[in-house]
Design a protein around this motif. Structure first.
Motif, short mmCIF file in Angstrom:
data_model
loop_
_atom_site.label_atom_id
_atom_site.label_comp_id
_atom_site.label_asym_id
_atom_site.label_seq_id
_atom_site.Cartn_x
_atom_site.Cartn_y
_atom_site.Cartn_z
N MET A 175 0.84 -1.19 0.00
CA MET A 175 0.00 0.00 0.00
C MET A 175 0.88 1.24 0.00
SD MET A 175 -2.68 -1.77 -0.08
CE MET A 175 -4.06 -0.66 0.07
N THR A 176 0.29 2.41 -0.25
CA THR A 176 1.07 3.63 -0.48
C THR A 176 0.63 4.73 0.46
OG1 THR A 176 1.32 3.08 -2.83
CG2 THR A 176 1.67 5.37 -2.21
N VAL A 177 1.61 5.56 0.86
CA VAL A 177 1.31 6.79 1.59
C VAL A 177 1.20 7.91 0.56
CG1 VAL A 177 2.13 8.48 3.26
CG2 VAL A 177 2.45 6.03 3.70
N HIS A 178 0.07 8.58 0.53
CA HIS A 178 -0.15 9.67 -0.41
C HIS A 178 -0.06 11.00 0.33
CE1 HIS A 178 -1.71 6.66 -3.25
NE2 HIS A 178 -2.47 6.21 -2.26
N PHE A 179 0.93 11.81 -0.01
CA PHE A 179 1.01 13.16 0.52
C PHE A 179 0.15 14.05 -0.38
CE2 PHE A 179 4.68 11.09 2.25
CZ PHE A 179 4.79 11.63 3.53
N VAL A 180 -0.86 14.65 0.21
CA VAL A 180 -1.88 15.35 -0.58
C VAL A 180 -2.00 16.79 -0.11
CG1 VAL A 180 -4.33 15.43 -1.18
CG2 VAL A 180 -3.15 13.21 -1.02
N ASP B 251 -7.79 4.57 3.98
CA ASP B 251 -8.15 3.89 5.23
C ASP B 251 -7.74 4.71 6.44
OD1 ASP B 251 -9.02 1.31 3.99
OD2 ASP B 251 -6.91 1.24 3.36
N VAL B 252 -6.64 5.47 6.29
CA VAL B 252 -6.13 6.31 7.36
C VAL B 252 -5.82 7.68 6.78
CG1 VAL B 252 -4.35 6.64 9.12
CG2 VAL B 252 -5.13 4.33 8.56
N VAL B 253 -6.25 8.75 7.44
CA VAL B 253 -5.97 10.11 6.99
C VAL B 253 -5.35 10.89 8.15
CG1 VAL B 253 -6.95 12.29 6.17
CG2 VAL B 253 -7.83 10.11 5.30
N LEU B 254 -4.16 11.42 7.93
CA LEU B 254 -3.52 12.29 8.90
C LEU B 254 -3.64 13.72 8.41
CD1 LEU B 254 -1.66 9.49 8.63
CD2 LEU B 254 -0.38 10.62 10.44
N ILE C 188 2.66 5.95 12.58
CA ILE C 188 1.29 5.63 12.16
C ILE C 188 1.27 5.21 10.70
CG2 ILE C 188 -0.99 6.63 11.72
CD1 ILE C 188 -0.54 8.39 14.20
N MET C 189 2.02 5.92 9.86
CA MET C 189 2.07 5.58 8.43
C MET C 189 2.70 4.20 8.21
SD MET C 189 3.39 9.16 6.78
CE MET C 189 3.13 10.69 7.66
N VAL C 190 3.78 3.92 8.91
CA VAL C 190 4.48 2.64 8.74
C VAL C 190 3.59 1.49 9.20
CG1 VAL C 190 6.44 1.26 9.54
CG2 VAL C 190 6.78 3.65 8.91
N GLU C 191 2.93 1.67 10.34
CA GLU C 191 2.05 0.62 10.84
C GLU C 191 0.86 0.39 9.91
OE1 GLU C 191 1.03 1.86 14.77
OE2 GLU C 191 2.97 1.28 15.63
N ALA C 192 0.33 1.47 9.34
CA ALA C 192 -0.79 1.33 8.40
C ALA C 192 -0.35 0.58 7.16
CB ALA C 192 -1.34 2.70 8.04
N GLN D 283 9.62 13.50 6.30
CA GLN D 283 8.73 12.34 6.37
C GLN D 283 9.08 11.30 5.32
OE1 GLN D 283 4.41 13.58 7.30
NE2 GLN D 283 5.40 15.51 6.69
N THR D 284 9.32 11.74 4.08
CA THR D 284 9.60 10.78 3.02
C THR D 284 10.97 10.12 3.21
OG1 THR D 284 10.43 12.58 1.59
CG2 THR D 284 8.12 11.92 1.33
N ARG D 285 11.91 10.83 3.80
CA ARG D 285 13.21 10.21 4.09
C ARG D 285 13.03 9.02 5.05
NH1 ARG D 285 15.80 14.55 5.02
NH2 ARG D 285 15.50 14.68 7.29
N ARG D 286 12.20 9.19 6.05
CA ARG D 286 11.96 8.12 7.01
C ARG D 286 11.15 6.99 6.38
NH1 ARG D 286 12.98 12.61 9.75
NH2 ARG D 286 13.73 12.51 11.91
N LEU D 287 10.21 7.33 5.51
CA LEU D 287 9.46 6.28 4.83
C LEU D 287 10.36 5.46 3.90
CD1 LEU D 287 6.11 8.12 3.96
CD2 LEU D 287 6.53 6.47 5.80
N ASP D 288 11.29 6.13 3.23
CA ASP D 288 12.24 5.41 2.39
C ASP D 288 13.06 4.43 3.22
OD1 ASP D 288 11.45 6.71 0.09
OD2 ASP D 288 13.06 8.20 0.14
N GLU D 289 13.49 4.88 4.39
CA GLU D 289 14.29 4.01 5.28
C GLU D 289 13.47 2.81 5.75
OE1 GLU D 289 15.41 6.70 8.34
OE2 GLU D 289 17.02 7.65 7.17
N ALA D 290 12.15 3.00 5.88
CA ALA D 290 11.28 1.92 6.32
C ALA D 290 10.76 1.07 5.17
CB ALA D 290 10.10 2.49 7.11
N GLY D 291 11.11 1.44 3.93
CA GLY D 291 10.66 0.70 2.77
C GLY D 291 9.20 0.89 2.44
#
Length: 256
Positions: free
Chosen positions: A1-6, A28-31, A64-68, A92-100
């Protein structure tokens, strides 16, 4: 699944993109940052878990994003305005990249653009200003890079769009007055496009008084520059011109 920065735009529920509306409806989840985003925008969500991030730090938001993502849930991370400006997208995207965790970005209407629309002004008037400087003031925030002072930007006499500076508006005017002069037009727009919207018009000399009288403390954009002057071509004293691109005298045999 994908995190969408909107980009949620300036606040009005109908000033988000069609893509943004679709992503919110599917998420499913909105921050979202509750300080800036009008609740009407969240009406586009359809049963999503909605999380206000104004009291969360960066690590908590990313967790929250990683767990989702691990639970196969689609995430929308709403930002006010457009994600390309003051959205903490890079961190945020740097950390998401590190988490795959995969991610993408959907642009939105920037706050400075919404403010200009509210007052009906083009920020790039021929022969007056052909550049817009998007910047901020420093108070309880990350240090500004060397060379990026308001005075340095003011020296260009471009149109300034100053974010995150409303509580320091008097200091901002003190820094720019040398180059723009005390009579230069200034517009402050609080919560552009939202029901609470407030528009203050003034000059470098008096806008701080107007802001302080109105009691504005957040969510406002400060626009500074001669392009904001409410004159028109043909008005005595107006120094602007007309675009060569659309001139009847332009040689149309050549490309732009």
């Amino acid at each position: 699944m994908t995190v969408h920065f909107v980009g949620a735009g300036p606040g009005a529920a109908d000033l988000i993109t069609v893509r943004a509306m679709t992503l919110l409806g599917q998420a499913d989840v909105v921050l979202y940052p509750g300080t800036y985003i009008d609740q009407a925008v969240l009406a586009h969500c359809d049963g999503a878990r909605v999380v206000d991030t104004q009291d969360l730090d960066l690590e908590q938001m990313v967790q929250i994003m990683v767990e989702a993502h691990a639970a196969d849930l689609d995430v929308v991370r709403l930002t006010s305005g457009d994600p390309s400006v003051y959205s903490a997208l890079a961190e945020q995207t740097r950390r998401l990249d590190e988490a795959g965790v995969p991610w993408d970005v959907t642009p939105g209407v920037a706050a400075y653009a919404a403010a200009a629309a509210v007052v009906g002004r083009e920020l790039t008037v021929p022969l007056v200003a052909q550049s817009v400087v998007i910047t901020r003031a420093q108070a309880r925030s990350t240090q500004m890079p060397a060379g990026e002072s308001l005075a340095a930007f003011a020296a260009t006499r471009a149109t300034l769009a100053v974010h995150l500076a409303i509580t320091r508006v008097r200091d901002v005017m003190d820094e720019v007055v040398e180059h723009y002069g005390p009579a230069c037009p200034v517009v402050v727009v609080y919560r552009a496009s939202q029901p609470e919207q407030i528009v203050l018009r003034g000059t470098v000399a008096d806008i701080a008084d107007r802001v302080e009288t109105a009691g504005l403390r957040q969510a406002a954009v400060i626009l500074v520059g001669e392009a904001l002057r409410r004159d028109d071509v043909g008005t005595p004293g107006f120094s602007g011109g007309e675009s060569y691109l659309y001139s009847s005298t332009r040689d149309r045999s050549t490309k732009r």
